[in-house]
Design a protein around this motif. Structure first.
Motif, PDB file in Angstrom:
ATOM      1  N   ILE A   1       8.300   0.471   7.482  1.00 13.68           N
ATOM      2  CA  ILE A   1       7.452   1.439   8.184  1.00 13.68           C
ATOM      3  C   ILE A   1       6.029   1.277   7.667  1.00 13.68           C
ATOM      4  N   ALA A   2       5.087   1.504   8.575  1.00 13.39           N
ATOM      5  CA  ALA A   2       3.667   1.429   8.240  1.00 13.39           C
ATOM      6  C   ALA A   2       2.917   2.268   9.265  1.00 13.39           C
ATOM      7  N   PRO A   3       1.665   2.633   8.967  1.00 17.18           N
ATOM      8  CA  PRO A   3       0.895   3.392   9.954  1.00 17.18           C
ATOM      9  C   PRO A   3       0.800   2.617  11.266  1.00 17.18           C
ATOM     10  N   LEU A   4       0.853   3.327  12.371  1.00 16.83           N
ATOM     11  CA  LEU A   4       0.692   2.693  13.679  1.00 16.83           C
ATOM     12  C   LEU A   4      -0.761   2.241  13.808  1.00 16.83           C
ATOM     13  N   GLU A   5      -0.944   0.947  14.032  1.00 13.67           N
ATOM     14  CA  GLU A   5      -2.285   0.366  14.140  1.00 13.67           C
ATOM     15  C   GLU A   5      -3.066   0.962  15.305  1.00 13.67           C
ATOM     16  N   ASN A   6      -4.322   1.238  15.059  1.00 16.25           N
ATOM     17  CA  ASN A   6      -5.250   1.712  16.084  1.00 16.25           C
ATOM     18  C   ASN A   6      -4.792   3.014  16.734  1.00 16.25           C
TER      19      ASN A   6
ATOM     20  N   CYS B   1       3.911   6.731  12.269  1.00 20.16           N
ATOM     21  CA  CYS B   1       4.173   5.420  11.682  1.00 20.16           C
ATOM     22  C   CYS B   1       4.897   4.565  12.713  1.00 20.16           C
ATOM     23  N   GLU B   2       5.009   3.303  12.399  1.00 19.30           N
ATOM     24  CA  GLU B   2       5.730   2.376  13.262  1.00 19.30           C
ATOM     25  C   GLU B   2       6.882   1.781  12.463  1.00 19.30           C
ATOM     26  N   LEU B   3       8.054   1.771  13.074  1.00 10.46           N
ATOM     27  CA  LEU B   3       9.179   1.032  12.511  1.00 10.46           C
ATOM     28  C   LEU B   3       8.901  -0.432  12.812  1.00 10.46           C
ATOM     29  N   GLN B   4       8.833  -1.251  11.776  1.00 14.56           N
ATOM     30  CA  GLN B   4       8.371  -2.623  11.943  1.00 14.56           C
ATOM     31  C   GLN B   4       9.379  -3.641  11.438  1.00 14.56           C
ATOM     32  N   LYS B   5       9.409  -4.731  12.151  1.00 16.32           N
ATOM     33  CA  LYS B   5      10.114  -5.939  11.715  1.00 16.32           C
ATOM     34  C   LYS B   5      11.544  -5.648  11.254  1.00 16.32           C
TER      35      LYS B   5
ATOM     36  N   GLN C   1       0.831  -1.202   0.000  1.00 12.42           N
ATOM     37  CA  GLN C   1       0.000   0.000   0.000  1.00 12.42           C
ATOM     38  C   GLN C   1       0.872   1.261   0.000  1.00 12.42           C
ATOM     39  N   ASN C   2       0.283   2.390  -0.395  1.00 10.69           N
ATOM     40  CA  ASN C   2       1.022   3.640  -0.552  1.00 10.69           C
ATOM     41  C   ASN C   2       1.487   4.281   0.751  1.00 10.69           C
ATOM     42  N   ASP C   3       0.972   3.833   1.909  1.00 10.33           N
ATOM     43  CA  ASP C   3       1.323   4.459   3.182  1.00 10.33           C
ATOM     44  C   ASP C   3       2.364   3.663   3.961  1.00 10.33           C
ATOM     45  N   ARG C   4       3.067   2.752   3.289  1.00  9.48           N
ATOM     46  CA  ARG C   4       4.028   1.881   3.961  1.00  9.48           C
ATOM     47  C   ARG C   4       5.101   1.397   2.997  1.00  9.48           C
ATOM     48  N   ALA C   5       6.171   0.851   3.550  1.00  7.60           N
ATOM     49  CA  ALA C   5       7.250   0.300   2.723  1.00  7.60           C
ATOM     50  C   ALA C   5       8.056  -0.686   3.562  1.00  7.60           C
ATOM     51  N   TYR C   6       8.644  -1.674   2.901  1.00  9.49           N
ATOM     52  CA  TYR C   6       9.536  -2.607   3.574  1.00  9.49           C
ATOM     53  C   TYR C   6      10.778  -2.772   2.713  1.00  9.49           C
ATOM     54  N   PHE C   7      11.930  -2.754   3.375  1.00 13.93           N
ATOM     55  CA  PHE C   7      13.217  -2.846   2.704  1.00 13.93           C
ATOM     56  C   PHE C   7      13.965  -4.072   3.200  1.00 13.93           C
ATOM     57  N   VAL C   8      14.747  -4.668   2.313  1.00 15.29           N
ATOM     58  CA  VAL C   8      15.557  -5.831   2.671  1.00 15.29           C
ATOM     59  C   VAL C   8      17.025  -5.534   2.434  1.00 15.29           C
ATOM     60  N   VAL C   9      17.866  -6.276   3.150  1.00 21.92           N
ATOM     61  CA  VAL C   9      19.301  -6.256   2.922  1.00 21.92           C
ATOM     62  C   VAL C   9      19.604  -7.510   2.113  1.00 21.92           C
ATOM     63  N   ASP C  10      20.041  -7.300   0.884  1.00 25.92           N
ATOM     64  CA  ASP C  10      20.271  -8.373  -0.081  1.00 25.92           C
ATOM     65  C   ASP C  10      21.782  -8.552  -0.259  1.00 25.92           C
TER      66      ASP C  10
ATOM     67  N   ALA D   1       9.508   7.442   5.764  1.00 28.75           N
ATOM     68  CA  ALA D   1       8.406   7.865   6.633  1.00 28.75           C
ATOM     69  C   ALA D   1       8.125   9.356   6.450  1.00 28.75           C
ATOM     70  N   LYS D   2       9.174  10.157   6.407  1.00 20.69           N
ATOM     71  CA  LYS D   2       9.003  11.607   6.186  1.00 20.69           C
ATOM     72  C   LYS D   2       8.355  11.870   4.837  1.00 20.69           C
ATOM     73  N   SER D   3       8.823  11.177   3.809  1.00 17.58           N
ATOM     74  CA  SER D   3       8.284  11.398   2.458  1.00 17.58           C
ATOM     75  C   SER D   3       6.815  10.997   2.358  1.00 17.58           C
ATOM     76  N   LEU D   4       6.375  10.100   3.244  1.00 13.24           N
ATOM     77  CA  LEU D   4       4.970   9.677   3.257  1.00 13.24           C
ATOM     78  C   LEU D   4       4.106  10.577   4.140  1.00 13.24           C
ATOM     79  N   GLY D   5       4.724  11.572   4.770  1.00 18.95           N
ATOM     80  CA  GLY D   5       3.964  12.549   5.542  1.00 18.95           C
ATOM     81  C   GLY D   5       3.795  12.254   7.021  1.00 18.95           C
ATOM     82  N   TYR D   6       4.533  11.291   7.540  1.00 12.05           N
ATOM     83  CA  TYR D   6       4.449  11.000   8.970  1.00 12.05           C
ATOM     84  C   TYR D   6       5.207  12.053   9.774  1.00 12.05           C
ATOM     85  N   ASP D   7       4.679  12.367  10.958  1.00 12.02           N
ATOM     86  CA  ASP D   7       5.312  13.334  11.862  1.00 12.02           C
ATOM     87  C   ASP D   7       6.239  12.670  12.867  1.00 12.02           C
ATOM     88  N   LYS D   8       5.894  11.456  13.246  1.00  4.84           N
ATOM     89  CA  LYS D   8       6.663  10.738  14.257  1.00  4.84           C
ATOM     90  C   LYS D   8       6.764   9.271  13.861  1.00  4.84           C
TER      91      LYS D   8
END
Length: 163
Positions: A73-78, A84-88, A53-62, A112-119
């Protein structure tokens, strides 16, 4: 032949199984509970779809086709605010101590900044000391309790950073 450079890139469908294995292997290595942590997340086996989805992203080390770490990063649930939340964020032993965590952190926070998150918020375990040290160095500050409802009730260290 020279070894290919280690890349940090966005996740692809063919990475899903390796990413799930990395996360579960690190959690087992660290002695984390399998319930109440990312280990039990349904999203673990479908990471590319989860982060499509457009409000999140996941990156890998290859590392030459082998996934040795990842974070997203993804929106913080609830939670209502632009947090956003730094995830996994997990790395296999061979990825540690090479500055990859700091590089991954910078990429995730910039996204996260580019997606408009403040924190940016995160949850971790107290005995994941290297991770906690990286978070603090990156400007995260401790909170007295959790935000939102991530389902990771076994994680009892909560941190936040203004972006």
């Amino acid at each position: 032949m020279s070894k290919a450079p280690i890349l940090i890139r966005e996740i692809k469908t063919e990475d899903d199984a390796q990413v799930a294995a990395v996360i579960r292997d690190v959690l087992v290595e660290m002695g984390a509970p399998k319930v109440g942590t990312a280990y039990a997340d349904e999203a673990l086996d479908i990471m590319t779809a989860t982060y499509a989805q457009n409000d999140r992203a996941y990156f890998v080390v290859d590392d030459g086709g082998k996934i040795i770490g990842g974070a997203g990063i993804a929106p913080l649930e609830n939670f209502e605010d632009a947090i956003c939340e730094l995830q996994k964020m997990y790395f296999l032993p061979e990825a540690r101590g090479k500055g990859l965590g700091a590089k991954m952190m910078a990429i995730c926070l910039e996204k996260a900044k580019s997606l408009g998150y403040d924190k940016c918020y995160l949850e971790t375990l107290p005995y994941m000391t290297d991770a906690t040290k990286l978070y603090a160095t990156s400007g995260f500050q401790n909170l007295d309790g959790p935000l939102g409802n991530t389902g990771h009730y076994a994680c009892n260290v909560w941190m936040i950073k203004t972006l």
